[in-house]
Design a protein around this motif. Structure first.
Motif, PDB file in Angstrom:
ATOM      1  N   LYS A 289       7.341  -3.734  -2.242  1.00 20.17           N
ATOM      2  CA  LYS A 289       7.370  -3.886  -0.768  1.00 20.17           C
ATOM      3  C   LYS A 289       7.334  -2.506  -0.117  1.00 20.17           C
ATOM      4  CE  LYS A 289      10.206  -8.000  -0.795  1.00 20.17           C
ATOM      5  NZ  LYS A 289      11.612  -8.379  -0.760  1.00 20.17           N
ATOM      6  N   TYR A 290       8.115  -1.591  -0.662  1.00 15.85           N
ATOM      7  CA  TYR A 290       8.159  -0.224  -0.120  1.00 15.85           C
ATOM      8  C   TYR A 290       6.789   0.440  -0.243  1.00 15.85           C
ATOM      9  CZ  TYR A 290       8.903   4.798  -0.029  1.00 15.85           C
ATOM     10  OH  TYR A 290       8.790   6.136   0.252  1.00 15.85           O
ATOM     11  N   MET A 291       6.181   0.318  -1.419  1.00 12.70           N
ATOM     12  CA  MET A 291       4.916   1.021  -1.663  1.00 12.70           C
ATOM     13  C   MET A 291       3.799   0.504  -0.767  1.00 12.70           C
ATOM     14  SD  MET A 291       4.835   1.925  -5.692  1.00 12.70           S
ATOM     15  CE  MET A 291       4.420   0.300  -6.110  1.00 12.70           C
ATOM     16  N   VAL A 292       3.800  -0.798  -0.513  1.00 13.96           N
ATOM     17  CA  VAL A 292       2.770  -1.364   0.353  1.00 13.96           C
ATOM     18  C   VAL A 292       2.992  -0.890   1.795  1.00 13.96           C
ATOM     19  CG1 VAL A 292       1.856  -3.506   1.339  1.00 13.96           C
ATOM     20  CG2 VAL A 292       2.255  -3.334  -1.137  1.00 13.96           C
ATOM     21  N   SER A 293       4.249  -0.959   2.262  1.00 18.02           N
ATOM     22  CA  SER A 293       4.487  -0.593   3.666  1.00 18.02           C
ATOM     23  C   SER A 293       4.303   0.914   3.896  1.00 18.02           C
ATOM     24  CB  SER A 293       5.853  -1.072   4.141  1.00 18.02           C
ATOM     25  OG  SER A 293       6.847  -0.321   3.523  1.00 18.02           O
ATOM     26  N   GLU A 294       4.517   1.732   2.889  1.00 16.33           N
ATOM     27  CA  GLU A 294       4.373   3.188   3.038  1.00 16.33           C
ATOM     28  C   GLU A 294       3.015   3.694   2.557  1.00 16.33           C
ATOM     29  OE1 GLU A 294       6.773   5.406   4.381  1.00 16.33           O
ATOM     30  OE2 GLU A 294       7.750   3.533   4.955  1.00 16.33           O
ATOM     31  N   ASN A 295       2.104   2.762   2.268  1.00 13.03           N
ATOM     32  CA  ASN A 295       0.752   3.109   1.786  1.00 13.03           C
ATOM     33  C   ASN A 295       0.743   3.994   0.535  1.00 13.03           C
ATOM     34  OD1 ASN A 295      -0.576   1.723   3.869  1.00 13.03           O
ATOM     35  ND2 ASN A 295      -0.125   3.448   5.239  1.00 13.03           N
ATOM     36  N   MET A 297       0.623   2.552  -2.520  1.00 12.28           N
ATOM     37  CA  MET A 297      -0.247   1.844  -3.448  1.00 12.28           C
ATOM     38  C   MET A 297      -0.732   0.544  -2.823  1.00 12.28           C
ATOM     39  SD  MET A 297       0.785   0.889  -7.335  1.00 12.28           S
ATOM     40  CE  MET A 297       1.087   2.433  -8.106  1.00 12.28           C
ATOM     41  N   THR A 298      -1.947   0.150  -3.167  1.00 12.39           N
ATOM     42  CA  THR A 298      -2.476  -1.110  -2.635  1.00 12.39           C
ATOM     43  C   THR A 298      -2.209  -2.233  -3.663  1.00 12.39           C
ATOM     44  OG1 THR A 298      -4.593  -0.751  -3.719  1.00 12.39           O
ATOM     45  CG2 THR A 298      -4.363   0.082  -1.459  1.00 12.39           C
ATOM     46  N   GLY A 299      -2.365  -3.455  -3.194  1.00 11.94           N
ATOM     47  CA  GLY A 299      -2.214  -4.611  -4.093  1.00 11.94           C
ATOM     48  C   GLY A 299      -3.205  -4.530  -5.251  1.00 11.94           C
ATOM     49  N   LYS A 300      -4.404  -4.028  -4.957  1.00 12.06           N
ATOM     50  CA  LYS A 300      -5.432  -3.925  -5.993  1.00 12.06           C
ATOM     51  C   LYS A 300      -4.974  -2.940  -7.086  1.00 12.06           C
ATOM     52  CE  LYS A 300     -10.338  -2.742  -6.462  1.00 12.06           C
ATOM     53  NZ  LYS A 300     -10.401  -1.310  -6.699  1.00 12.06           N
ATOM     54  N   GLU A 301      -4.411  -1.802  -6.650  1.00 11.91           N
ATOM     55  CA  GLU A 301      -3.935  -0.808  -7.629  1.00 11.91           C
ATOM     56  C   GLU A 301      -2.797  -1.385  -8.471  1.00 11.91           C
ATOM     57  OE1 GLU A 301      -4.656   3.557  -5.661  1.00 11.91           O
ATOM     58  OE2 GLU A 301      -3.350   2.172  -4.598  1.00 11.91           O
ATOM     59  N   MET A 302      -1.953  -2.213  -7.854  1.00  9.52           N
ATOM     60  CA  MET A 302      -0.849  -2.832  -8.605  1.00  9.52           C
ATOM     61  C   MET A 302      -1.390  -3.743  -9.690  1.00  9.52           C
ATOM     62  SD  MET A 302       1.935  -3.720  -5.738  1.00  9.52           S
ATOM     63  CE  MET A 302       2.356  -2.519  -4.511  1.00  9.52           C
ATOM     64  N   LYS A 303      -2.454  -4.488  -9.335  1.00  8.21           N
ATOM     65  CA  LYS A 303      -3.070  -5.378 -10.334  1.00  8.21           C
ATOM     66  C   LYS A 303      -3.636  -4.558 -11.485  1.00  8.21           C
ATOM     67  CE  LYS A 303      -4.081  -9.603  -7.872  1.00  8.21           C
ATOM     68  NZ  LYS A 303      -4.695  -9.743  -6.555  1.00  8.21           N
ATOM     69  N   GLU A 304      -4.217  -3.404 -11.148  1.00 12.07           N
ATOM     70  CA  GLU A 304      -4.777  -2.537 -12.207  1.00 12.07           C
ATOM     71  C   GLU A 304      -3.665  -2.053 -13.140  1.00 12.07           C
ATOM     72  OE1 GLU A 304      -8.467  -0.962  -9.449  1.00 12.07           O
ATOM     73  OE2 GLU A 304      -6.881   0.464 -10.002  1.00 12.07           O
ATOM     74  N   ILE A 305      -2.519  -1.715 -12.544  1.00 15.03           N
ATOM     75  CA  ILE A 305      -1.384  -1.261 -13.369  1.00 15.03           C
ATOM     76  C   ILE A 305      -0.887  -2.408 -14.255  1.00 15.03           C
ATOM     77  CG2 ILE A 305       1.066  -0.589 -13.238  1.00 15.03           C
ATOM     78  CD1 ILE A 305       0.270   1.453 -11.198  1.00 15.03           C
ATOM     79  N   ALA A 306      -0.844  -3.615 -13.685  1.00 17.59           N
ATOM     80  CA  ALA A 306      -0.397  -4.774 -14.492  1.00 17.59           C
ATOM     81  C   ALA A 306      -1.317  -4.933 -15.694  1.00 17.59           C
ATOM     82  CB  ALA A 306      -0.400  -6.032 -13.632  1.00 17.59           C
TER      83      ALA A 306
END
Ligand SMILES: Cc1ncc(C[n+]2csc(CCOP(=O)(O)OP(=O)(O)O)c2C)c(N)n1
Length: 361
Positions: A289-295, A297-306
């Motif tokens: 939540k923090y990373m998205v609101s503070e730009n 990381m994007t949701g797409k980058e999170m999926k890449e990390i997963a």
């Protein structure tokens, strides 16, 4: 005559709340890369945890103690250490071990019952994980005392649970640490349970952090699902230790979301409602939540990390499963530099059944 001899405070620290908002005054300075790295290891820990549970159910892993829910406590605390500092982990600490540099394939081998998995590489300043509850506390303080005698400017981190904080080993270790001003950080992961024993039955003390006061050093309780707070408190404690200012007790107030181990069924002693209250405080989701609101990381980058962490875990599983079969004598080999006679005869006795152990007969 009546007077107050002393008064004590037990501070509490939270930087990142459940909504993913930070207290700007308390937020440590982090680069975007540092936050991404923190997140990546937390996700790697969770992914490894999920995979290990599945492997255990498939008969490809021995008894395993899941870390789900404790990723911030493990990653935030160990990130405060440098390479030359030492970590004395407990069995649930896969996030801490990964940060300290322990290869995941070795951790997997250990939980597959392969003793060579805890043959820690020489360049990793970590003691093998210990199953004896609180047994690592005297070891850690001993190492810290040795470092002080040798004038090594390092810190030692001793990780243990709320249950371990009731053991004599902890009290004796903490007493020595206080008296000898040892450079040690007691990192208590209060996950609210010691198997089925709830924190309320563990100790009548209001906090575990306050136990430090009796030994003459400071204790602080932190929100253990807040990676920033855990890092901040741990770094202060580690720097105090390195500066010769003595020990600190950091209590991470967290929650074990899964069972105690793969041999446990937590639904027998705690309610679904309790678990779902803690799911709202999930350390990984909170950081997202923090990373998205503070730009950051994007949701797409999170999926890449997963995807990349799953890849990394699968590679480690392959490596662990393709390791050469262990010799039955290995469970004795790593105990002493020179094996005592008593162990030699036990090893020889076991060797007679080696064919059975490796399924050859
Ligand atoms: C000396 C000793 N007594 C009992 C056990 C069995 N045992 C394994 S884990 C555990 C509970 C430990 O709880 P805690 O210290 O809170 O750590 P957690 O497992 O919750 O992370 C117990 C009693 C053991 N391993 N060692």
């Amino acid at each position: 005559m009546e007077k107050i001899l002393a008064r004590f405070d037990v501070p509490y620290l939270q930087v990142l709340n459940e909504k993913g908002e930070t207290d700007k005054k308390l937020m440590p300075k982090f680069s975007k890369d540092a936050i991404m790295k923190m997140y990546e290891v937390m996700v790697l820990t969770r992914t490894a945890d999920d995979v290990m549970l599945k492997l255990q159910r498939e008969g490809r892993m021995g008894t395993y103690a899941p870390a789900r829910g404790q990723e911030a406590s493990q990653v935030g605390s160990t990130l405060a250490l440098r390479g030359e500092d030492w970590l004395f982990p407990l069995y649930r600490d896969i996030g801490s071990m990964i940060i300290k540099g322990m290869p995941l394939s070795l951790i997997l081998r250990y939980f597959r019952g392969d003793e060579r998995g805890m043959c820690v590489p020489r360049n990793v300043n970590m003691f093998p994980t210990i199953i004896t509850v609180a047994g690592q506390c005297p070891h850690a303080v001993g190492a810290a005392m040795a470092a002080k005698i040798r004038s090594d400017k390092i810190a030692v981190m001793c990780s243990f649970g709320d249950g371990a904080s009731s053991k004599g080993d902890f009290y004796e270790a903490a007493n020595f640490a206080g008296v000898f001003h040892s450079p040690v950080v007691f990192l208590c992961q209060n996950n609210q349970y010691a198997i089925s024993v709830p924190r309320s039955s563990q100790s009548a003390a209001e906090t575990i952090a306050q136990k430090a006061i009796a030994f003459g050093f400071p204790g602080v309780q932190v929100d253990g699902n807040d990676v920033f707070a855990v890092y901040k408190a741990s770094l202060e404690a580690v720097e105090r230790a390195r500066a010769g200012k003595g020990p600190t007790l950091v209590e991470c107030f967290t929650y074990r979301m899964g069972d105690h181990t793969t041999s446990d069924d937590a639904s027998r002693y705690r309610s679904r409602e309790e678990v779902s209250e803690w799911v709202k405080k999930d350390p990984v989701a909170r950081l997202e939540k923090y990373m998205v609101s503070e730009n950051v990381m994007t949701g797409k980058e999170m999926k890449e990390i997963a995807a990349s962490t799953l890849n990394e875990v699968e590679k480690a599983v392959k490596e662990a499963e393709s390791a050469p079969k262990q010799d039955a004598g290995d469970i004795f080999r790593f105990m002493y530099a020179e094996m005592p006679k008593r162990l030699q005869s036990q090893r020889d006795y076991l060797k007679r059944f080696e064919g059975d152990i490796n399924g050859k007969r």
